[in-house]
Write a protein that holds these residues in place. Sequence first.
Motif, PDB file in Angstrom:
ATOM      1  N   SER A  55       0.800  -1.225   0.000  1.00 39.24           N
ATOM      2  CA  SER A  55       0.000   0.000   0.000  1.00 39.24           C
ATOM      3  C   SER A  55       0.829   1.270   0.000  1.00 39.24           C
ATOM      4  CB  SER A  55      -0.970   0.009   1.187  1.00 39.24           C
ATOM      5  OG  SER A  55      -0.267   0.105   2.411  1.00 39.24           O
ATOM      6  N   ARG A  56       1.943   1.274   0.698  1.00 33.54           N
ATOM      7  CA  ARG A  56       2.718   2.509   0.824  1.00 33.54           C
ATOM      8  C   ARG A  56       3.764   2.668  -0.265  1.00 33.54           C
ATOM      9  NH1 ARG A  56       1.957   4.507   6.036  1.00 33.54           N
ATOM     10  NH2 ARG A  56       2.899   6.440   5.308  1.00 33.54           N
ATOM     11  N   CYS A  57       4.275   1.577  -0.786  1.00 29.41           N
ATOM     12  CA  CYS A  57       5.359   1.674  -1.765  1.00 29.41           C
ATOM     13  C   CYS A  57       4.837   1.696  -3.205  1.00 29.41           C
ATOM     14  CB  CYS A  57       6.361   0.544  -1.561  1.00 29.41           C
ATOM     15  SG  CYS A  57       7.088   0.574   0.110  1.00 29.41           S
ATOM     16  N   ALA A  58       3.783   0.945  -3.473  1.00 32.94           N
ATOM     17  CA  ALA A  58       3.249   0.888  -4.835  1.00 32.94           C
ATOM     18  C   ALA A  58       2.575   2.194  -5.250  1.00 32.94           C
ATOM     19  CB  ALA A  58       2.260  -0.267  -4.973  1.00 32.94           C
TER      20      ALA A  58
ATOM     21  N   HIS B 270       5.887   3.815  -6.989  1.00 33.70           N
ATOM     22  CA  HIS B 270       6.689   3.093  -7.988  1.00 33.70           C
ATOM     23  C   HIS B 270       6.261   1.635  -8.033  1.00 33.70           C
ATOM     24  CE1 HIS B 270       9.035   1.211  -4.763  1.00 33.70           C
ATOM     25  NE2 HIS B 270       9.118   2.403  -4.214  1.00 33.70           N
ATOM     26  N   ALA B 271       6.694   0.949  -9.071  1.00 26.88           N
ATOM     27  CA  ALA B 271       6.397  -0.482  -9.178  1.00 26.88           C
ATOM     28  C   ALA B 271       7.058  -1.213  -8.017  1.00 26.88           C
ATOM     29  CB  ALA B 271       6.920  -1.029 -10.504  1.00 26.88           C
ATOM     30  N   LEU B 272       6.371  -2.190  -7.495  1.00 32.56           N
ATOM     31  CA  LEU B 272       6.928  -2.967  -6.386  1.00 32.56           C
ATOM     32  C   LEU B 272       8.070  -3.847  -6.880  1.00 32.56           C
ATOM     33  CD1 LEU B 272       3.701  -4.090  -4.521  1.00 32.56           C
ATOM     34  CD2 LEU B 272       5.317  -2.311  -3.854  1.00 32.56           C
ATOM     35  N   VAL B 273       9.106  -3.885  -6.095  1.00 33.35           N
ATOM     36  CA  VAL B 273      10.247  -4.748  -6.382  1.00 33.35           C
ATOM     37  C   VAL B 273       9.980  -6.075  -5.685  1.00 33.35           C
ATOM     38  CG1 VAL B 273      12.727  -5.063  -6.051  1.00 33.35           C
ATOM     39  CG2 VAL B 273      11.806  -2.784  -6.527  1.00 33.35           C
TER      40      VAL B 273
ATOM     41  N   PRO C 234      15.421   2.262   4.782  1.00 34.86           N
ATOM     42  CA  PRO C 234      15.644   3.556   5.454  1.00 34.86           C
ATOM     43  C   PRO C 234      15.678   4.738   4.473  1.00 34.86           C
ATOM     44  CG  PRO C 234      17.136   1.923   6.343  1.00 34.86           C
ATOM     45  CD  PRO C 234      16.468   1.303   5.137  1.00 34.86           C
ATOM     46  N   ARG C 235      16.211   4.506   3.291  1.00 31.39           N
ATOM     47  CA  ARG C 235      16.279   5.562   2.278  1.00 31.39           C
ATOM     48  C   ARG C 235      14.886   6.010   1.851  1.00 31.39           C
ATOM     49  NH1 ARG C 235      16.563   6.129  -3.148  1.00 31.39           N
ATOM     50  NH2 ARG C 235      16.291   3.938  -3.638  1.00 31.39           N
ATOM     51  N   MET C 236      13.948   5.074   1.799  1.00 35.09           N
ATOM     52  CA  MET C 236      12.601   5.386   1.334  1.00 35.09           C
ATOM     53  C   MET C 236      11.642   5.768   2.462  1.00 35.09           C
ATOM     54  SD  MET C 236      13.017   5.166  -1.857  1.00 35.09           S
ATOM     55  CE  MET C 236      11.350   5.337  -2.422  1.00 35.09           C
ATOM     56  N   THR C 237      12.041   5.572   3.697  1.00 36.43           N
ATOM     57  CA  THR C 237      11.152   5.809   4.841  1.00 36.43           C
ATOM     58  C   THR C 237      10.579   7.225   4.857  1.00 36.43           C
ATOM     59  OG1 THR C 237      12.180   4.109   6.194  1.00 36.43           O
ATOM     60  CG2 THR C 237      11.059   5.870   7.368  1.00 36.43           C
ATOM     61  N   GLN C 238      11.418   8.203   4.681  1.00 34.09           N
ATOM     62  CA  GLN C 238      10.937   9.585   4.726  1.00 34.09           C
ATOM     63  C   GLN C 238      10.019   9.896   3.547  1.00 34.09           C
ATOM     64  OE1 GLN C 238      13.997  12.540   5.063  1.00 34.09           O
ATOM     65  NE2 GLN C 238      12.547  14.156   5.548  1.00 34.09           N
ATOM     66  N   ARG C 239      10.391   9.426   2.366  1.00 37.05           N
ATOM     67  CA  ARG C 239       9.558   9.674   1.185  1.00 37.05           C
ATOM     68  C   ARG C 239       8.166   9.077   1.333  1.00 37.05           C
ATOM     69  NH1 ARG C 239      13.390   8.395  -4.006  1.00 37.05           N
ATOM     70  NH2 ARG C 239      14.600  10.311  -3.916  1.00 37.05           N
ATOM     71  N   ALA C 240       8.109   7.889   1.942  1.00 39.10           N
ATOM     72  CA  ALA C 240       6.825   7.192   2.096  1.00 39.10           C
ATOM     73  C   ALA C 240       6.091   7.606   3.368  1.00 39.10           C
ATOM     74  CB  ALA C 240       7.060   5.685   2.110  1.00 39.10           C
ATOM     75  N   HIS C 241       6.687   8.504   4.139  1.00 37.91           N
ATOM     76  CA  HIS C 241       6.090   8.984   5.390  1.00 37.91           C
ATOM     77  C   HIS C 241       5.762   7.830   6.329  1.00 37.91           C
ATOM     78  CE1 HIS C 241       5.896  12.893   3.504  1.00 37.91           C
ATOM     79  NE2 HIS C 241       5.281  12.343   2.474  1.00 37.91           N
ATOM     80  N   LEU C 242       6.734   6.940   6.498  1.00 34.11           N
ATOM     81  CA  LEU C 242       6.555   5.796   7.390  1.00 34.11           C
ATOM     82  C   LEU C 242       6.986   6.160   8.796  1.00 34.11           C
ATOM     83  CD1 LEU C 242       8.229   3.024   5.180  1.00 34.11           C
ATOM     84  CD2 LEU C 242       5.776   3.509   5.395  1.00 34.11           C
ATOM     85  N   ASP C 243       6.227   5.693   9.781  1.00 33.26           N
ATOM     86  CA  ASP C 243       6.707   5.849  11.150  1.00 33.26           C
ATOM     87  C   ASP C 243       7.633   4.670  11.463  1.00 33.26           C
ATOM     88  OD1 ASP C 243       5.156   3.603  12.103  1.00 33.26           O
ATOM     89  OD2 ASP C 243       3.449   4.924  12.506  1.00 33.26           O
ATOM     90  N   ASP C 244       8.249   4.688  12.630  1.00 33.09           N
ATOM     91  CA  ASP C 244       9.222   3.649  12.968  1.00 33.09           C
ATOM     92  C   ASP C 244       8.615   2.252  12.950  1.00 33.09           C
ATOM     93  OD1 ASP C 244      11.120   5.638  13.263  1.00 33.09           O
ATOM     94  OD2 ASP C 244      11.073   5.613  15.460  1.00 33.09           O
ATOM     95  N   GLY C 245       7.402   2.117  13.446  1.00 36.50           N
ATOM     96  CA  GLY C 245       6.740   0.809  13.471  1.00 36.50           C
ATOM     97  C   GLY C 245       6.463   0.285  12.076  1.00 36.50           C
TER      98      GLY C 245
END
Length: 109
Positions: free
Chosen positions: A53-56, A59-62, A77-88
């Motif tokens: 849900s958050r990555c697709a 971009h296409a899912l790897v 970790p590189r994509m965490t900020q772009r995807a607005h993910l919290d630590d959990g």
Amino acid sequence: MQRMSVICLMLVATAACTSAVPVPTGDDAKWATRQWPETSVETLSGGRSLYVSRCAGCHALVPPAKHSGDRWLQEVPRMTQRAHLDDGERDLITRYLLTASRPRDAAQR
């Protein structure tokens, strides 16, 4: 009408991408408990759902097996900020990807 076609096309593309993203099994959970003792199929499924849900959305899912665990430890970790993910969320996605990308013997493929 054109908007509906675009929406349908997006749904088809998302479905095609998720087929390369394996659904966690009991064997996956058993393997993962070596590193994360509280891991269950449900935990891994939650990580998979977040990955889809958050990555697709961007971009296409790897497919997880396309990268090694070490590579995923760099990518998430590189994509965490772009995807607005919290630590959990980041941790669940990482746990899923590391488990799904692990080397498997021929009997598990």
